[in-house]
Design a protein around this motif. Structure first.
Motif, PDB file in Angstrom:
ATOM      1  N   ALA A   1     -24.407  -0.053   7.484  1.00  9.67           N
ATOM      2  CA  ALA A   1     -23.030  -0.534   7.426  1.00  9.67           C
ATOM      3  C   ALA A   1     -22.094   0.618   7.117  1.00  9.67           C
ATOM      4  O   ALA A   1     -22.489   1.603   6.479  1.00  9.67           O
ATOM      5  N   MET A   2     -20.876   0.507   7.584  1.00 12.63           N
ATOM      6  CA  MET A   2     -19.814   1.456   7.249  1.00 12.63           C
ATOM      7  C   MET A   2     -18.550   0.663   6.943  1.00 12.63           C
ATOM      8  O   MET A   2     -18.327  -0.414   7.516  1.00 12.63           O
ATOM      9  N   ALA A   3     -17.752   1.196   6.046  1.00 10.94           N
ATOM     10  CA  ALA A   3     -16.555   0.469   5.628  1.00 10.94           C
ATOM     11  C   ALA A   3     -15.513   1.456   5.123  1.00 10.94           C
ATOM     12  O   ALA A   3     -15.795   2.637   4.911  1.00 10.94           O
ATOM     13  N   TRP A   4     -14.312   0.936   4.942  1.00 11.05           N
ATOM     14  CA  TRP A   4     -13.212   1.703   4.359  1.00 11.05           C
ATOM     15  C   TRP A   4     -12.743   1.006   3.084  1.00 11.05           C
ATOM     16  O   TRP A   4     -12.534  -0.216   3.080  1.00 11.05           O
ATOM     17  N   TYR A   5     -12.559   1.792   2.047  1.00 11.52           N
ATOM     18  CA  TYR A   5     -11.990   1.337   0.784  1.00 11.52           C
ATOM     19  C   TYR A   5     -10.744   2.175   0.509  1.00 11.52           C
ATOM     20  O   TYR A   5     -10.535   3.223   1.121  1.00 11.52           O
ATOM     21  N   ARG A   6      -9.946   1.715  -0.439  1.00 10.18           N
ATOM     22  CA  ARG A   6      -8.798   2.511  -0.873  1.00 10.18           C
ATOM     23  C   ARG A   6      -8.561   2.313  -2.360  1.00 10.18           C
ATOM     24  O   ARG A   6      -8.949   1.298  -2.938  1.00 10.18           O
ATOM     25  N   GLN A   7      -7.926   3.299  -2.936  1.00 10.10           N
ATOM     26  CA  GLN A   7      -7.593   3.228  -4.357  1.00 10.10           C
ATOM     27  C   GLN A   7      -6.201   3.796  -4.568  1.00 10.10           C
ATOM     28  O   GLN A   7      -5.957   4.980  -4.296  1.00 10.10           O
ATOM     29  N   ALA A   8      -5.315   2.945  -5.023  1.00  5.75           N
ATOM     30  CA  ALA A   8      -3.955   3.355  -5.342  1.00  5.75           C
ATOM     31  C   ALA A   8      -3.895   3.769  -6.815  1.00  5.75           C
ATOM     32  O   ALA A   8      -4.735   3.354  -7.617  1.00  5.75           O
ATOM     33  N   PRO A   9      -2.913   4.589  -7.192  1.00  2.00           N
ATOM     34  CA  PRO A   9      -2.797   5.028  -8.582  1.00  2.00           C
ATOM     35  C   PRO A   9      -2.740   3.852  -9.555  1.00  2.00           C
ATOM     36  O   PRO A   9      -1.973   2.909  -9.352  1.00  2.00           O
ATOM     37  N   GLY A  10      -3.586   3.894 -10.576  1.00  2.00           N
ATOM     38  CA  GLY A  10      -3.587   2.850 -11.585  1.00  2.00           C
ATOM     39  C   GLY A  10      -4.267   1.565 -11.181  1.00  2.00           C
ATOM     40  O   GLY A  10      -4.236   0.586 -11.927  1.00  2.00           O
ATOM     41  N   LYS A  11      -4.876   1.551  -9.994  1.00  2.00           N
ATOM     42  CA  LYS A  11      -5.533   0.335  -9.496  1.00  2.00           C
ATOM     43  C   LYS A  11      -7.000   0.604  -9.218  1.00  2.00           C
ATOM     44  O   LYS A  11      -7.432   1.738  -9.068  1.00  2.00           O
TER      45      LYS A  11
ATOM     46  N   ASN B   1     -17.375  -5.846  11.118  1.00  2.00           N
ATOM     47  CA  ASN B   1     -16.499  -6.035  12.275  1.00  2.00           C
ATOM     48  C   ASN B   1     -15.312  -6.936  11.984  1.00  2.00           C
ATOM     49  O   ASN B   1     -14.316  -6.914  12.705  1.00  2.00           O
ATOM     50  N   THR B   2     -15.427  -7.733  10.933  1.00  2.00           N
ATOM     51  CA  THR B   2     -14.398  -8.747  10.729  1.00  2.00           C
ATOM     52  C   THR B   2     -13.924  -8.889   9.286  1.00  2.00           C
ATOM     53  O   THR B   2     -13.118  -9.757   9.001  1.00  2.00           O
ATOM     54  N   ASP B   3     -14.419  -8.067   8.384  1.00  2.00           N
ATOM     55  CA  ASP B   3     -14.021  -8.198   6.991  1.00  2.00           C
ATOM     56  C   ASP B   3     -12.799  -7.325   6.717  1.00  2.00           C
ATOM     57  O   ASP B   3     -12.882  -6.101   6.779  1.00  2.00           O
ATOM     58  N   TYR B   4     -11.690  -7.962   6.419  1.00  2.00           N
ATOM     59  CA  TYR B   4     -10.457  -7.251   6.123  1.00  2.00           C
ATOM     60  C   TYR B   4      -9.822  -7.803   4.851  1.00  2.00           C
ATOM     61  O   TYR B   4      -9.873  -9.016   4.594  1.00  2.00           O
ATOM     62  N   ALA B   5      -9.201  -6.929   4.086  1.00  2.00           N
ATOM     63  CA  ALA B   5      -8.392  -7.398   2.962  1.00  2.00           C
ATOM     64  C   ALA B   5      -7.229  -8.210   3.527  1.00  2.00           C
ATOM     65  O   ALA B   5      -6.691  -7.889   4.596  1.00  2.00           O
ATOM     66  N   ASP B   6      -6.847  -9.257   2.825  1.00  2.00           N
ATOM     67  CA  ASP B   6      -5.759 -10.106   3.309  1.00  2.00           C
ATOM     68  C   ASP B   6      -4.492  -9.299   3.574  1.00  2.00           C
ATOM     69  O   ASP B   6      -3.739  -9.584   4.511  1.00  2.00           O
ATOM     70  N   SER B   7      -4.274  -8.280   2.761  1.00  2.00           N
ATOM     71  CA  SER B   7      -3.037  -7.505   2.854  1.00  2.00           C
ATOM     72  C   SER B   7      -2.953  -6.654   4.126  1.00  2.00           C
ATOM     73  O   SER B   7      -1.866  -6.182   4.469  1.00  2.00           O
ATOM     74  N   VAL B   8      -4.086  -6.464   4.822  1.00  2.00           N
ATOM     75  CA  VAL B   8      -4.055  -5.603   6.012  1.00  2.00           C
ATOM     76  C   VAL B   8      -4.396  -6.358   7.291  1.00  2.00           C
ATOM     77  O   VAL B   8      -4.349  -5.765   8.382  1.00  2.00           O
ATOM     78  N   LYS B   9      -4.744  -7.619   7.183  1.00  2.00           N
ATOM     79  CA  LYS B   9      -5.109  -8.398   8.370  1.00  2.00           C
ATOM     80  C   LYS B   9      -3.980  -8.398   9.386  1.00  2.00           C
ATOM     81  O   LYS B   9      -2.822  -8.601   9.042  1.00  2.00           O
ATOM     82  N   GLY B  10      -4.344  -8.156  10.633  1.00  2.00           N
ATOM     83  CA  GLY B  10      -3.367  -8.116  11.701  1.00  2.00           C
ATOM     84  C   GLY B  10      -2.707  -6.761  11.884  1.00  2.00           C
ATOM     85  O   GLY B  10      -2.004  -6.549  12.869  1.00  2.00           O
ATOM     86  N   ARG B  11      -2.914  -5.850  10.926  1.00  2.00           N
ATOM     87  CA  ARG B  11      -2.305  -4.520  11.010  1.00  2.00           C
ATOM     88  C   ARG B  11      -3.348  -3.413  11.151  1.00  2.00           C
ATOM     89  O   ARG B  11      -3.081  -2.394  11.809  1.00  2.00           O
ATOM     90  N   PHE B  12      -4.502  -3.586  10.507  1.00  2.00           N
ATOM     91  CA  PHE B  12      -5.551  -2.565  10.525  1.00  2.00           C
ATOM     92  C   PHE B  12      -6.717  -3.048  11.381  1.00  2.00           C
ATOM     93  O   PHE B  12      -7.033  -4.241  11.411  1.00  2.00           O
TER      94      PHE B  12
END
Length: 119
Positions: free
Chosen positions: A33-43, A52-63
């Motif tokens: 498996a391969m995936a992308w994660y992110r970390q914002a300051p303080g989070k 193929n289909t797992d997306y954070a709600d905040s990026v669905k339709g954009r990423f």
């Protein structure tokens, strides 16, 4: 060992697009498996896209995440970027390796690439 090398981060205006790339190299039998994660300051680090289909709600339709299995690579196409997408983006891979005749799966992370979206 296994290395994950990311590229494609940078500074972009809100509404713009970026594509992140990640290539795995080294002692690889197969990649589970391969995936992308992110970390914002303080989070905390969060999953952005995986499989193929797992997306954070905040990026669905954009990423969009897509893999090139022949190249052991994964990409993240990011459109309609928002300032809240600003973070360090990390590539993740679960790699099956055979070491001394024994096979097992191991988790690896890239070094991270900075994405900054200006308003």
């Amino acid at each position: 060992q296994v290395q994950l090398v990311e590229s494609g981060g940078g500074l972009v205006q809100a509404g713009g697009s970026l594509t992140l790339s990640c290539a795995a190299s080294g002692s690889i039998s197969s990649i589970n498996a391969m995936a992308w994660y992110r970390q914002a300051p303080g989070k905390q680090r969060e999953l952005v896209a995986g499989g193929n289909t797992d997306y954070a709600d905040s990026v669905k339709g954009r990423f969009t995440i897509y893999r090139d299995s022949a190249k052991n690579a994964v990409y993240l196409q990011m459109n309609s970027l928002k300032p809240e997408d600003t973070a360090v983006y990390y590539c993740y891979a679960e790699v099956f390796r055979v070491v001394a005749g024994y096979g097992a799966s191991y988790a690896y992370w890239g070094q991270g690439t900075q994405v900054t979206v200006s308003s």
